[in-house]
Structures are given as structure tokens and as C-alpha cells.
Scaffold this motif. Structure first.
Motif, PDB file in Angstrom:
ATOM      1  N   ILE A 180      98.319 -55.875  59.389  1.00  0.00           N
ATOM      2  CA  ILE A 180      97.287 -56.339  58.566  1.00  0.00           C
ATOM      3  C   ILE A 180      97.759 -55.949  56.992  1.00  0.00           C
ATOM      4  O   ILE A 180      97.762 -56.802  55.994  1.00  0.00           O
ATOM      5  CB  ILE A 180      96.265 -55.496  58.378  1.00  0.00           C
ATOM      6  CG1 ILE A 180      95.732 -55.227  59.819  1.00  0.00           C
ATOM      7  CG2 ILE A 180      94.921 -55.772  57.563  1.00  0.00           C
ATOM      8  CD1 ILE A 180      94.557 -54.332  60.434  1.00  0.00           C
ATOM      9  N   ASP A 188     106.833 -48.440  53.477  1.00  0.00           N
ATOM     10  CA  ASP A 188     106.714 -48.477  54.861  1.00  0.00           C
ATOM     11  C   ASP A 188     108.084 -47.913  55.554  1.00  0.00           C
ATOM     12  O   ASP A 188     109.129 -48.043  55.085  1.00  0.00           O
ATOM     13  CB  ASP A 188     106.568 -50.101  55.338  1.00  0.00           C
ATOM     14  CG  ASP A 188     106.111 -50.035  56.696  1.00  0.00           C
ATOM     15  OD1 ASP A 188     105.282 -50.670  56.949  1.00  0.00           O
ATOM     16  OD2 ASP A 188     106.882 -49.527  57.709  1.00  0.00           O
ATOM     17  N   PHE A 237      97.498 -48.579  54.495  1.00  0.00           N
ATOM     18  CA  PHE A 237      97.241 -49.083  56.086  1.00  0.00           C
ATOM     19  C   PHE A 237      98.237 -48.266  56.625  1.00  0.00           C
ATOM     20  O   PHE A 237      97.932 -48.466  57.899  1.00  0.00           O
ATOM     21  CB  PHE A 237      97.942 -50.514  55.832  1.00  0.00           C
ATOM     22  CG  PHE A 237      97.313 -51.409  55.368  1.00  0.00           C
ATOM     23  CD1 PHE A 237      96.142 -52.365  55.857  1.00  0.00           C
ATOM     24  CD2 PHE A 237      97.406 -51.899  53.790  1.00  0.00           C
ATOM     25  CE1 PHE A 237      95.534 -53.380  55.133  1.00  0.00           C
ATOM     26  CE2 PHE A 237      96.769 -52.789  52.949  1.00  0.00           C
ATOM     27  CZ  PHE A 237      95.703 -53.504  53.785  1.00  0.00           C
ATOM     28  N   SER A 241      99.021 -47.128  65.060  1.00  0.00           N
ATOM     29  CA  SER A 241      97.849 -47.763  65.263  1.00  0.00           C
ATOM     30  C   SER A 241      97.169 -48.163  66.798  1.00  0.00           C
ATOM     31  O   SER A 241      96.392 -48.959  67.079  1.00  0.00           O
ATOM     32  CB  SER A 241      97.770 -49.170  64.530  1.00  0.00           C
ATOM     33  OG  SER A 241      98.694 -50.196  64.936  1.00  0.00           O
ATOM     34  N   TYR A 274      94.408 -41.749  69.130  1.00  0.00           N
ATOM     35  CA  TYR A 274      94.247 -42.516  67.905  1.00  0.00           C
ATOM     36  C   TYR A 274      93.156 -42.284  66.999  1.00  0.00           C
ATOM     37  O   TYR A 274      93.024 -41.919  65.774  1.00  0.00           O
ATOM     38  CB  TYR A 274      94.648 -44.040  68.343  1.00  0.00           C
ATOM     39  CG  TYR A 274      94.243 -44.981  67.262  1.00  0.00           C
ATOM     40  CD1 TYR A 274      95.308 -45.068  66.114  1.00  0.00           C
ATOM     41  CD2 TYR A 274      93.183 -45.699  67.451  1.00  0.00           C
ATOM     42  CE1 TYR A 274      94.642 -45.999  65.137  1.00  0.00           C
ATOM     43  CE2 TYR A 274      92.719 -46.565  66.503  1.00  0.00           C
ATOM     44  CZ  TYR A 274      93.567 -46.628  65.280  1.00  0.00           C
ATOM     45  OH  TYR A 274      93.287 -47.732  64.362  1.00  0.00           O
ATOM     46  N   LYS A 304      92.507 -40.805  63.258  1.00  0.00           N
ATOM     47  CA  LYS A 304      91.824 -41.613  62.072  1.00  0.00           C
ATOM     48  C   LYS A 304      90.471 -40.949  61.485  1.00  0.00           C
ATOM     49  O   LYS A 304      90.356 -41.216  60.445  1.00  0.00           O
ATOM     50  CB  LYS A 304      91.438 -42.974  62.588  1.00  0.00           C
ATOM     51  CG  LYS A 304      92.991 -44.099  62.872  1.00  0.00           C
ATOM     52  CD  LYS A 304      93.654 -44.238  61.744  1.00  0.00           C
ATOM     53  CE  LYS A 304      92.904 -45.471  60.944  1.00  0.00           C
ATOM     54  NZ  LYS A 304      94.073 -45.863  59.818  1.00  0.00           N
ATOM     55  N   ASN A 343      91.404 -56.272  64.263  1.00  0.00           N
ATOM     56  CA  ASN A 343      91.785 -57.727  63.642  1.00  0.00           C
ATOM     57  C   ASN A 343      92.584 -58.566  64.726  1.00  0.00           C
ATOM     58  O   ASN A 343      93.251 -58.040  65.662  1.00  0.00           O
ATOM     59  CB  ASN A 343      92.797 -57.296  62.371  1.00  0.00           C
ATOM     60  CG  ASN A 343      91.877 -56.721  61.371  1.00  0.00           C
ATOM     61  OD1 ASN A 343      92.213 -56.874  60.383  1.00  0.00           O
ATOM     62  ND2 ASN A 343      90.910 -55.939  61.493  1.00  0.00           N
TER      63      ASN A 343
HETATM   64  P1  NAD Z   1     100.572 -51.614  62.612  1.00  0.00           P
HETATM   65  O1  NAD Z   1     100.851 -50.730  63.658  1.00  0.00           O
HETATM   66  O2  NAD Z   1     100.988 -53.244  62.980  1.00  0.00           O
HETATM   67  O3  NAD Z   1     101.301 -51.564  61.119  1.00  0.00           O
HETATM   68  C1  NAD Z   1     101.485 -49.933  60.593  1.00  0.00           C
HETATM   69  C2  NAD Z   1     102.550 -49.802  59.549  1.00  0.00           C
HETATM   70  O4  NAD Z   1     102.610 -48.585  59.206  1.00  0.00           O
HETATM   71  C3  NAD Z   1     103.811 -50.409  60.338  1.00  0.00           C
HETATM   72  O5  NAD Z   1     104.540 -51.132  59.464  1.00  0.00           O
HETATM   73  C4  NAD Z   1     104.695 -49.105  60.408  1.00  0.00           C
HETATM   74  O6  NAD Z   1     105.976 -49.084  60.192  1.00  0.00           O
HETATM   75  C5  NAD Z   1     103.806 -48.180  59.065  1.00  0.00           C
HETATM   76  N1  NAD Z   1     104.172 -46.774  59.225  1.00  0.00           N
HETATM   77  C6  NAD Z   1     103.724 -46.097  60.340  1.00  0.00           C
HETATM   78  N2  NAD Z   1     103.835 -44.836  60.025  1.00  0.00           N
HETATM   79  C7  NAD Z   1     104.204 -44.588  58.748  1.00  0.00           C
HETATM   80  C8  NAD Z   1     104.970 -43.599  57.884  1.00  0.00           C
HETATM   81  N3  NAD Z   1     104.707 -42.395  58.504  1.00  0.00           N
HETATM   82  N4  NAD Z   1     105.150 -43.736  57.029  1.00  0.00           N
HETATM   83  C9  NAD Z   1     105.143 -45.065  56.365  1.00  0.00           C
HETATM   84  N5  NAD Z   1     104.994 -46.131  57.156  1.00  0.00           N
HETATM   85  C10 NAD Z   1     104.341 -45.792  58.222  1.00  0.00           C
HETATM   86  O7  NAD Z   1      99.069 -51.461  62.360  1.00  0.00           O
HETATM   87  P2  NAD Z   1      98.113 -52.621  61.810  1.00  0.00           P
HETATM   88  O8  NAD Z   1      97.406 -53.300  63.083  1.00  0.00           O
HETATM   89  O9  NAD Z   1      98.515 -53.238  60.600  1.00  0.00           O
HETATM   90  O10 NAD Z   1      96.714 -51.581  61.234  1.00  0.00           O
HETATM   91  C11 NAD Z   1      96.803 -51.023  59.710  1.00  0.00           C
HETATM   92  C12 NAD Z   1      95.716 -50.035  59.547  1.00  0.00           C
HETATM   93  O11 NAD Z   1      94.500 -50.773  59.906  1.00  0.00           O
HETATM   94  C13 NAD Z   1      96.121 -48.849  60.438  1.00  0.00           C
HETATM   95  O12 NAD Z   1      95.471 -47.742  59.467  1.00  0.00           O
HETATM   96  C14 NAD Z   1      94.980 -48.966  61.527  1.00  0.00           C
HETATM   97  O13 NAD Z   1      94.488 -47.840  62.045  1.00  0.00           O
HETATM   98  C15 NAD Z   1      93.905 -49.840  60.999  1.00  0.00           C
HETATM   99  N6  NAD Z   1      93.161 -50.673  61.669  1.00  0.00           N
HETATM  100  C16 NAD Z   1      93.686 -51.648  62.604  1.00  0.00           C
HETATM  101  C17 NAD Z   1      92.976 -52.516  63.167  1.00  0.00           C
HETATM  102  C18 NAD Z   1      93.521 -53.583  64.210  1.00  0.00           C
HETATM  103  O14 NAD Z   1      92.749 -54.274  64.588  1.00  0.00           O
HETATM  104  N7  NAD Z   1      95.135 -53.637  64.006  1.00  0.00           N
HETATM  105  C19 NAD Z   1      91.566 -52.229  63.091  1.00  0.00           C
HETATM  106  C20 NAD Z   1      91.072 -51.243  62.440  1.00  0.00           C
HETATM  107  C21 NAD Z   1      91.883 -50.432  61.670  1.00  0.00           C
END
Ligand code: NAD
Ligand code: DAU
Length: 331
Positions: free
Chosen positions: A12, A33, A79, A83, A150, A154, A180
Motif C-alpha cells: 500500500i 523502510d 504504513f 502485515s 497480527y 495492530k 486491499n
Molecule cells: P506490506 O507487508 O506489503 O509492507 C509493509 C512494509 O513495511 C514493507 O515494505 C516492510 O519492509 C516495512 N517494514 C516492516 N517492518 C518495518 C520496520 N520495523 N521498520 C521499517 N519498515 C518496516 O504491508 P501492506 O499490505 O502494504 O500494509 C501496509 C499497512 O496497512 C500495514 O500497517 C497493514 O497492517 C495495513 N493494512 C493492510 C491491509 C492489506 O490488505 N494489505 C489492510 C488493512 C490494513
């Protein structure tokens, strides 16, 4: 405006960076990141040379780093997180570290640097699970009832962010969004896993009886909702974001993907269920609609079709990730 985006190399976050640079030519973005297994700079190839964009590899749990990166930052869009629910069943501790501790570290830096808005991307999973065949939906007043490591991590982050508003007056907002889908999503998640398996002529695994329901939100629609909230959302408020008017089970979605890709039902395979698998998510997004005029721009079938096309046309992006994505399921 200067933004600090955390987790911008993830699914996202990378879509959000593309969205923001396109819509706000005056703004600049720093992307912090850690590049875990889920972070890919290939998702940001198009913007890597943009003078308004800077990438910093680092951990949100490092106070020194986050303090320094937040100097002169107006807005933090947070973000970064572990996840993936299935991974949280295998390794819960990393979820507590990044999702809870990392959020608290960022909040401290935001307070010290007097940022004007701290926005947390959270999930509808904090509300637990809804029964099938009911009309109930999650809303901003639904009590928290997380069921996986998880969603528990959150939930803790949401509470900390709200606590910094009440205790210290930090101007925060939170979005609790549904599942998403769209470009640059890791092929270990449901929709890209189904599409990429079919491209590779492999069967698509459906957990349990396949009747679980998710509320699918196209990632670009989500980015627009965050945009509206960051600019005009009320500090201290939570907004629920969802995508669908009509609900589809996982089985029905798999069938739609099979049809779009011109294949047949023999590609479907029912496999063992996820432990504590939430049955149904559905989101009431009337608050963000009423206050800020948001609603999904197109219907689910159109978005699913363009997502299938994106994965078909962008094998360069997901092929290198596919082997690792499947290896998690063998554990
Ligand atoms: P993702 O797993 O694709 O990406 C997470 C990113 O965070 C990665 O680039 C990772 O390298 C980085 N990261 C993880 N730990 C880290 C740290 N300690 N320091 C720095 N960077 C770090 O996740 P996503 O699907 O893009 O989700 C983004 C956010 O949205 C998350 O907080 C997730 O909980 C929330 N979310 C996602 C969805 C979904 O459907 N994908 C839905 C609701 C909420
Ligand atoms: O609801 C928001 C959440 O959506 C986010 O907070 C999470 O970060 C995000 O990963 C997502 O969680 P889910 O567990 O709902 O997503 P996932 O893609 O893992 O699974 C979606 C549904 O599909 C779920 O019911 C499990 C099922 N599934 C998943 C996979 C990977 C299958 O049936 N087969 C599969 O191979």
C-alpha cells in the motif's frame, strides 16, 4: 508539505507514494523502510530518480533515526508493519516489535518534532470476526476483539496512537481499512496468489470451506481516502474504509479470477484451514463518505479485471518474489 512515509516499499505504501507524487507536485516525501521480505524497491522504480522523493533504509524502532528524519516533517503517514496473518501465526514476536514498539517510537519523534498530522494505517481485523449471513458491519464504534497475533499487535498500535492524542495532544488520525488489492501486492496474499498461480498453471488453494468473506478495497481508492483524511479529517478521529457493496466469498472470488483468466474449476483446490480464521469482514464506511465525500470510484469486477491484467503484464515484478512467497506455506 513534507511527508515521512513509513513502509513505503510495501504494497500500500508504494501505491501511496506513486499517488501522492502524481497529485501533489509541490510536496516531497521521505520513505523510511527496513526492506523486510515484504519491502521491494522495484515497486518504486518509476519514482526513484524523482527529486521530490528520498528513500532511507532503516527500522522504525530506531529512535535516533526517526527523531532525525522527522525534523521539518509536516505529516507522517505510517504504513510500516508486519502485515501477514499467516506469518504472525509462525512468528508473533516480530509483529509486536514492529507494529507496537515501532509505532510508539514514531509517536515519540512526532511529538518532539511537533508534526502537524500523524496518520496510522490500521485494519478492520482489530474488530474481530462477523458471522456469515448477517447484515452486521464493522464501524468506528465497534469494540475491539482481535483474534490473531497480527490483529492484536495492530490493536495495540491503535490504542497507543489514540493515547498520544488524549495525553499529549498529538494531532492524529487513524484509518481502519479492509483487505486491499491491486498492483505491487506480494504474491503470498490471496488475490495475487490466485492470479500468479494460474499464470504459472498451478492450482489455487482455498482455505477451509471457502465461505470466508472479506471486504475488498482497491488500493488506489484507499490512497484517495487517506489523502482526504490527512488533509481534512478531524484530529483524534478514526475512519473506517471498505470497498464493496456486494459481498463475495473467497470461493466466489477464486471463481471470478478463474473465469477472467479463461481457465476452469479443476484449478481450485480446498486445503487445510488457517487456525482461528476470521469468518467475515464487512465495513460500514458511511462516516468517511458523509464527512469527506469518499466512496470507491469503480466496482469490484472492473478493479479485479485490471488487477489480473496488471499481474499478467508485470511478471518482471512478481516472478522474483514468487518462490519465497510459496515457501512460507510449506512451513
Ligand atoms: P506490506 O507487508 O506489503 O509492507 C509493509 C512494509 O513495511 C514493507 O515494505 C516492510 O519492509 C516495512 N517494514 C516492516 N517492518 C518495518 C520496520 N520495523 N521498520 C521499517 N519498515 C518496516 O504491508 P501492506 O499490505 O502494504 O500494509 C501496509 C499497512 O496497512 C500495514 O500497517 C497493514 O497492517 C495495513 N493494512 C493492510 C491491509 C492489506 O490488505 N494489505 C489492510 C488493512 C490494513
Ligand atoms: O482485513 C484487512 C487485512 O487483510 C489486513 O489487515 C492484512 O494486513 C492483510 O494481509 C489482509 O489479511 P487477510 O488474512 O484477510 O488476507 P489474506 O490475503 O492472507 O487472505 C484473504 C482471505 O483468503 C482469507 O480469508 C484467507 C484466504 N486465503 C488466503 C490465502 C493466502 C485462502 O483461502 N487461500 C490462500 O492461499
Amino acid at each position: 508539505m513534507k511527508l515521512l512515509v513509513t513502509g513505503g516499499a510495501g504494497f500500500i505504501g508504494s501505491n501511496f507514494i506513486h499517488y501522492w507524487l502524481k497529485h501533489y507536485p509541490e510536496d516531497s516525501i521521505v520513505n523510511l523502510d527496513k526492506l523486510t521480505y515484504a519491502g521491494h524497491l522495484s515497486s518504486l522504480k518509476d519514482v526513484s530518480e524523482n527529486s521530490r522523493y528520498k528513500f532511507v533504509k532503516g527500522d522504525i524502532c530506531s529512535q535516533k533515526l526517526t527523531d532525525s528524519l522527522m525534523v521539518d516533517v509536516d505529516t507522517v503517514v505510517h504504513f510500516a508493519a508486519e502485515s501477514h496473518v499467516d506469518r504472525s501465526i509462525l512468528h508473533p514476536s516480530e509483529f509486536v516489535r514492529s507494529n507496537v514498539l515501532g509505532t510508539q517510537v514514531l509517536l515519540e519523534s512526532a511529538l518532539k518534532n511537533k508534526v502537524k498530522r500523524f496518520h496510522l494505517i490500521s485494519t478492520d481485523e482489530v474488530f474481530g470476526s462477523l458471522p456469515l449471513n448477517s447484515r452486521t458491519k464493522f464501524s468506528e464504534s465497534t469494540p475491539y476483539d482481535p483474534k490473531s497475533p497480527y490483529s492484536a499487535s495492530k490493536s495495540a498500535a491503535d490504542h497507543l496512537v489514540r493515547a498520544y492524542f488524549h495525553t499529549f495532544g498529538l494531532p492524529i488520525t487513524i484509518t481502519n481499512c479492509s483487505n486491499n488489492f491491486g498492483p505491487y501486492q506480494n504474491p503470498e496474499k490471496f488475490i495475487p496468489r490466485m492470479i500468479t498461480n494460474l499464470i504459472l498453471n498451478q492450482k489455487i488453494p482455498i482455505y477451509g470451506d471457502g465461505k470466508n468473506v472479506r471486504d475488498w478495497l482497491y488500493v488506489e481508492d484507499h490512497c484517495w481516502a487517506i489523502d482526504l483524511i490527512v488533509h481534512n479529517g478531524r484530529p483524534g478521529q478514526t475512519y473506517c474504509i471498505g470497498g464493496q457493496k456486494k459481498e463475495f466469498s473467497n470461493f466466489e472470488i477464486a471463481q471470478k479470477i478463474i473465469k477472467l483468466m479463461g481457465m476452469d474449476k479443476s484449478m481450485l483446490e480446498f486445503v487445510a484451514d488457517r487456525p482461528s480464521h476470521d469468518r467475515r469482514y464487512a465495513v460500514n464506511w458511511s462516516k468517511v463518505h458523509r464527512e469527506l465525500g469518499w466512496s470507491p470510484a469503480k466496482n469490484f469486477d472492473d478493479r479485479l479485471k485490471s488487477t489480473v491484467e496488471w499481474y499478467s503484464n508485470n511478471k518482471w515484478w512478481w516472478m522474483p518474489l514468487k518462490k519465497q512467497a510459496e515457501s512460507i506455506y510449506r512451513k
